[in-house]
Design a protein around this motif. Structure first.
Motif, PDB file in Angstrom:
ATOM      1  N   GLY A   1      -2.101   4.144  -9.754  1.00 21.57           N
ATOM      2  CA  GLY A   1      -2.278   5.076  -8.647  1.00 21.57           C
ATOM      3  C   GLY A   1      -2.970   4.519  -7.423  1.00 21.57           C
ATOM      4  N   ALA A   2      -3.238   3.201  -7.387  1.00 19.00           N
ATOM      5  CA  ALA A   2      -3.947   2.638  -6.226  1.00 19.00           C
ATOM      6  C   ALA A   2      -3.563   1.174  -6.013  1.00 19.00           C
ATOM      7  CB  ALA A   2      -5.452   2.743  -6.424  1.00 19.00           C
ATOM      8  N   ILE A   3      -3.639   0.761  -4.748  1.00 20.95           N
ATOM      9  CA  ILE A   3      -3.410  -0.625  -4.358  1.00 20.95           C
ATOM     10  C   ILE A   3      -4.628  -1.075  -3.568  1.00 20.95           C
ATOM     11  CG2 ILE A   3      -2.003  -2.202  -2.990  1.00 20.95           C
ATOM     12  CD1 ILE A   3       0.341  -0.216  -3.426  1.00 20.95           C
ATOM     13  N   PHE A   4      -5.183  -2.233  -3.906  1.00 24.11           N
ATOM     14  CA  PHE A   4      -6.343  -2.778  -3.199  1.00 24.11           C
ATOM     15  C   PHE A   4      -5.986  -4.161  -2.696  1.00 24.11           C
ATOM     16  CE2 PHE A   4     -10.269  -5.368  -3.394  1.00 24.11           C
ATOM     17  CZ  PHE A   4     -10.974  -4.723  -2.396  1.00 24.11           C
ATOM     18  N   ARG A   5      -6.199  -4.386  -1.403  1.00 23.14           N
ATOM     19  CA  ARG A   5      -5.966  -5.691  -0.798  1.00 23.14           C
ATOM     20  C   ARG A   5      -7.309  -6.193  -0.265  1.00 23.14           C
ATOM     21  NH1 ARG A   5      -1.326  -2.622   0.804  1.00 23.14           N
ATOM     22  NH2 ARG A   5      -2.581  -1.816   2.485  1.00 23.14           N
TER      23      ARG A   5
END
Length: 91
Positions: A65-69
């Protein structure tokens, strides 16, 4: 009935990688085939499992449920703008 094992999960991962790098899903598949994209299952500093994806030197972590860059962290706001906390800038 679709007998392909984990089809939906793999399809969701490809979609998340495409979103993380702002590319098309077909480009994700082509990049994997060409060795341009690397995926690794890792545990982050807080003990959460994720898939770390590297493409052209850029890194993204895919969580449920999440994308972190890490490279996209917003610059810290000036303390005068938020009184040192309580706002959405992360102080």
């Amino acid at each position: 009935m679709d007998n392909r094992e984990m089809f939906e999960e793999i399809n969701a991962l490809i979609g998340a990688v495409a979103k993380a790098f702002n590319i098309e899903a077909l480009d994700v598949v082509a990049d994997l085939d060409q060795g341009r994209l690397a995926l690794e299952m890792v545990t982050d500093d807080q003990g959460r499992n994720c898939v770390e994806v590297t493409r052209d030197g850029r890194v993204a972590r895919i969580y449920p449920g999440a994308i972190f860059r890490p490279d996209d962290r917003p610059e810290a706001a000036d303390d005068d703008d938020c009184d040192g906390g309580g706002c959405t800038c992360g102080h």
